[in-house]
Design a protein around this motif. Structure first.
Motif, mmCIF file in Angstrom:
data_model
loop_
_atom_site.group_PDB
_atom_site.id
_atom_site.type_symbol
_atom_site.label_atom_id
_atom_site.label_comp_id
_atom_site.label_asym_id
_atom_site.label_seq_id
_atom_site.Cartn_x
_atom_site.Cartn_y
_atom_site.Cartn_z
ATOM 1 N N GLN A 71 0.802 -1.219 0.000
ATOM 2 C CA GLN A 71 0.000 0.000 0.000
ATOM 3 C C GLN A 71 0.838 1.275 0.000
ATOM 4 O O GLN A 71 0.311 2.351 -0.216
ATOM 5 C CB GLN A 71 -0.933 0.008 1.226
ATOM 6 C CG GLN A 71 -1.817 -1.221 1.362
ATOM 7 C CD GLN A 71 -2.674 -1.469 0.137
ATOM 8 O OE1 GLN A 71 -3.110 -0.528 -0.515
ATOM 9 N NE2 GLN A 71 -2.910 -2.732 -0.185
ATOM 10 N N THR A 72 2.131 1.159 0.264
ATOM 11 C CA THR A 72 2.999 2.333 0.381
ATOM 12 C C THR A 72 3.677 2.625 -0.957
ATOM 13 O O THR A 72 4.334 1.754 -1.532
ATOM 14 C CB THR A 72 4.075 2.114 1.457
ATOM 15 O OG1 THR A 72 3.423 1.837 2.710
ATOM 16 C CG2 THR A 72 4.949 3.341 1.611
ATOM 17 N N ILE A 73 3.523 3.860 -1.441
ATOM 18 C CA ILE A 73 4.149 4.233 -2.710
ATOM 19 C C ILE A 73 5.296 5.228 -2.513
ATOM 20 O O ILE A 73 6.088 5.459 -3.425
ATOM 21 C CB ILE A 73 3.117 4.813 -3.696
ATOM 22 C CG1 ILE A 73 2.382 6.004 -3.079
ATOM 23 C CG2 ILE A 73 2.135 3.733 -4.119
ATOM 24 C CD1 ILE A 73 1.390 6.672 -4.040
ATOM 25 N N GLY A 74 5.375 5.817 -1.337
ATOM 26 C CA GLY A 74 6.465 6.743 -1.059
ATOM 27 C C GLY A 74 6.701 6.837 0.438
ATOM 28 O O GLY A 74 5.805 6.560 1.240
ATOM 29 N N ILE A 75 7.908 7.227 0.820
ATOM 30 C CA ILE A 75 8.259 7.230 2.236
ATOM 31 C C ILE A 75 9.332 8.292 2.498
ATOM 32 O O ILE A 75 10.146 8.596 1.626
ATOM 33 C CB ILE A 75 8.758 5.816 2.646
ATOM 34 C CG1 ILE A 75 8.522 5.535 4.114
ATOM 35 C CG2 ILE A 75 10.204 5.586 2.270
ATOM 36 C CD1 ILE A 75 8.636 4.041 4.459
ATOM 37 N N ARG A 76 9.278 8.892 3.677
ATOM 38 C CA ARG A 76 10.299 9.845 4.112
ATOM 39 C C ARG A 76 10.892 9.319 5.415
ATOM 40 O O ARG A 76 10.159 8.959 6.336
ATOM 41 C CB ARG A 76 9.705 11.236 4.311
ATOM 42 C CG ARG A 76 10.749 12.321 4.617
ATOM 43 C CD ARG A 76 10.067 13.654 4.911
ATOM 44 N NE ARG A 76 9.372 14.152 3.744
ATOM 45 C CZ ARG A 76 9.879 14.979 2.842
ATOM 46 N NH1 ARG A 76 11.136 15.406 2.991
ATOM 47 N NH2 ARG A 76 9.170 15.394 1.817
ATOM 48 N N GLY A 133 10.501 6.466 -3.404
ATOM 49 C CA GLY A 133 9.218 6.399 -4.077
ATOM 50 C C GLY A 133 8.693 7.782 -4.398
ATOM 51 O O GLY A 133 9.448 8.718 -4.639
ATOM 52 N N GLY A 134 7.366 7.923 -4.396
ATOM 53 C CA GLY A 134 6.756 9.208 -4.737
ATOM 54 C C GLY A 134 5.341 9.288 -4.218
ATOM 55 O O GLY A 134 4.941 8.542 -3.321
ATOM 56 N N LYS A 135 4.557 10.180 -4.810
ATOM 57 C CA LYS A 135 3.186 10.411 -4.363
ATOM 58 C C LYS A 135 2.149 9.947 -5.370
ATOM 59 O O LYS A 135 0.958 10.180 -5.182
ATOM 60 C CB LYS A 135 2.986 11.901 -4.056
ATOM 61 C CG LYS A 135 3.861 12.403 -2.910
ATOM 62 C CD LYS A 135 3.603 13.874 -2.633
ATOM 63 C CE LYS A 135 4.489 14.346 -1.480
ATOM 64 N NZ LYS A 135 4.251 15.787 -1.181
ATOM 65 N N VAL A 136 2.604 9.310 -6.427
ATOM 66 C CA VAL A 136 1.690 8.774 -7.429
ATOM 67 C C VAL A 136 1.959 7.289 -7.593
ATOM 68 O O VAL A 136 3.062 6.805 -7.358
ATOM 69 C CB VAL A 136 1.845 9.498 -8.785
ATOM 70 C CG1 VAL A 136 1.434 10.959 -8.658
ATOM 71 C CG2 VAL A 136 3.273 9.390 -9.296
ATOM 72 N N MET A 148 12.997 1.394 -2.342
ATOM 73 C CA MET A 148 13.496 1.446 -0.978
ATOM 74 C C MET A 148 12.379 1.325 0.055
ATOM 75 O O MET A 148 12.639 0.990 1.216
ATOM 76 C CB MET A 148 14.266 2.750 -0.753
ATOM 77 C CG MET A 148 15.489 2.920 -1.641
ATOM 78 S SD MET A 148 16.767 1.707 -1.271
ATOM 79 C CE MET A 148 17.356 2.315 0.301
ATOM 80 N N ASN A 149 11.142 1.594 -0.358
ATOM 81 C CA ASN A 149 10.031 1.474 0.594
ATOM 82 C C ASN A 149 10.024 0.107 1.268
ATOM 83 O O ASN A 149 9.861 -0.009 2.491
ATOM 84 C CB ASN A 149 8.695 1.681 -0.122
ATOM 85 C CG ASN A 149 8.554 3.052 -0.726
ATOM 86 O OD1 ASN A 149 9.152 4.007 -0.257
ATOM 87 N ND2 ASN A 149 7.764 3.160 -1.789
ATOM 88 N N LYS A 150 10.198 -0.910 0.460
ATOM 89 C CA LYS A 150 10.112 -2.275 0.993
ATOM 90 C C LYS A 150 11.283 -2.608 1.909
ATOM 91 O O LYS A 150 11.193 -3.530 2.726
ATOM 92 C CB LYS A 150 10.022 -3.279 -0.162
ATOM 93 C CG LYS A 150 8.704 -3.203 -0.922
ATOM 94 C CD LYS A 150 8.634 -4.258 -2.005
ATOM 95 C CE LYS A 150 7.254 -4.304 -2.649
ATOM 96 N NZ LYS A 150 6.882 -3.056 -3.314
ATOM 97 N N LEU A 151 12.378 -1.886 1.780
ATOM 98 C CA LEU A 151 13.517 -2.114 2.668
ATOM 99 C C LEU A 151 13.234 -1.567 4.064
ATOM 100 O O LEU A 151 13.502 -2.224 5.065
ATOM 101 C CB LEU A 151 14.768 -1.442 2.092
ATOM 102 C CG LEU A 151 16.058 -1.609 2.898
ATOM 103 C CD1 LEU A 151 16.483 -3.067 2.933
ATOM 104 C CD2 LEU A 151 17.163 -0.743 2.299
#
Length: 376
Positions: free
Chosen positions: A88-93, A105-108, A117-120
């Motif tokens: 469900q995650t497409i971007g992360i800070r 990732g990003g916002k789209v 890198m989100n999955k890491l």
């Protein structure tokens, strides 16, 4: 601090509940960007105003924060259809140990540049960085919801029914096998003399839902169900909450997450029930069977729950899971037990890679030292 080993050292605790805002929400794009301290329940209330929802339903839904779900990769019954926070995650800070801030990732949704890198970060228990913000895919609320509960005289027959439903083309939203004390937490479960139950849910239009429940009922009956009850549409959400919470009854002493192949789930639960009887522990389990995830809880009478005895039990239970080609992660236990048994068990394949990543991302060991797999 429930999941993971005790920290190797503990200097500062970061509480992110102040980061609790929805930063952006684009209903027409089915995306939102939120801060990590926002609870799932608060986010859900905002999304429902636009007829949408985030399909994450882990234990403690009302109090669980998005950052907590992402750090632990926690999931619930809807994992069956929608996956986990990784999906469900497409971007992360993320804030790193040296204070630098990076984005991935990003916002789209159609963002395909660079490494994923989100999955890491998701599921790394905060050992690589502190998740402070995430962009998410959200979903339209289903037009309707339906579910059934089937009660069985044995774990084996409930497992056969579950695999039978899985083996069809039925579009199910959740499929959970319930056993032991957890059966009594289900609606109507206290009045049923059954060793196990199967919860089947469906989302969508009324006619397809009716077909799913009709065909699932037939499969349950063919596999020896003692009783099959339909859950009213306005109670389906509550049923999912119960399925997430059931193994964690208020007096639960030990909690563990086990994983095996779906076809081995019923056998593993049966073996856990037998081992629990050997130790005179009360046992309950809820398995999200299509992913082979079994959430289990144990309680016992005073005098039977001495720390060394619990630790020995966990190691035996871990051996049973290994024999099925699976694993056991200790999610909750008294401090005395945690001092005697590693929460993660023996490090599995990939430990060297994980240790190298930790060295690259946090060379001084500032973030959650010692709490993750292999003492990372």
């Amino acid at each position: 601090m429930g999941l993971g080993n005790a920290p190797a050292r503990y200097d500062v605790a970061l509480l992110l509940t102040g980061l609790n805002r929805v930063l952006e929400y684009q209903p027409e794009d089915l995306t939102t960007t939120v801060q990590a301290g926002l609870t799932l329940a608060t986010l859900d209330a905002e999304l429902r105003k636009e007829g949408q929802f985030l399909p994450l339903d882990p234990v403690g839904y009302d109090r669980t924060t998005l950052g907590g779900v992402q750090a632990s990769a926690a999931s619930g019954p809807l994992r069956h259809r929608y996956g986990t926070a990784r999906d469900q995650t497409i971007g992360i800070r993320v804030v790193h140990a040296d204070g630098t801030i990076t984005k991935a990732g990003g916002k789209v949704v159609k963002n395909v540049t660079g490494y994923d890198m989100n999955k890491l970060y998701i599921g790394s228990l905060g050992t690589l960085g502190i998740i402070v913000e995430a962009s998410l895919k959200v979903m339209p609320l289903p037009a309707s919801e339906g579910a059934l509960l089937a009660f069985f005289p044995s774990i084996e027959t409930a497992g056969e029914a579950a695999l039978g439903v899985m083996g069809t083309s039925l579009d199910t939203a959740f499929l959970s096998l319930v056993a032991g004390e957890a059966v009594h937490e289900l609606p109507g479960g206290r009045s049923v003399d059954g060793a196990a139950a199967l919860a089947v849910g469906a989302f969508g239009q009324a006619a397809p839902i009716a077909r799913v429940l009709r065909d699932a009922t037939a499969i349950c009956n063919r596999n020896g169900a003692a009783e099959v009850a339909t859950v009213s549409s306005n109670e389906v959400t509550n049923l999912r909450r119960v399925l997430a919470e059931a193994p964690r009854g208020g007096s639960t002493t030990l909690m563990a997450r086990l994983g095996v192949r779906p076809e081995s789930v019923a056998g593993l639960i049966q073996s856990m029930a037998e081992l629990s009887n050997k130790y005179s522990f009360n046992f309950g389990a809820v398995a999200h069977i299509s992913h082979g995830i079994v959430h289990s809880g144990w309680t016992g009478k005073e005098g039977l729950m001495e720390a060394q005895r619990q630790a020995t039990f966990i190691e035996e239970a871990r051996d049973v899971a290994r024999a099925e080609g699976g694993y056991l992660v200790l999610e909750s236990a008294p401090p005395g037990v945690r001092a005697l048994v590693d929460s993660w068990g023996d490090a599995r394949g990939g430990q060297a890679l994980m240790s190298n990543l930790k060295q690259q991302f946090d060379p001084t060991g500032v973030l959650n030292p010692g709490r993750f797999v292999g003492g990372i």
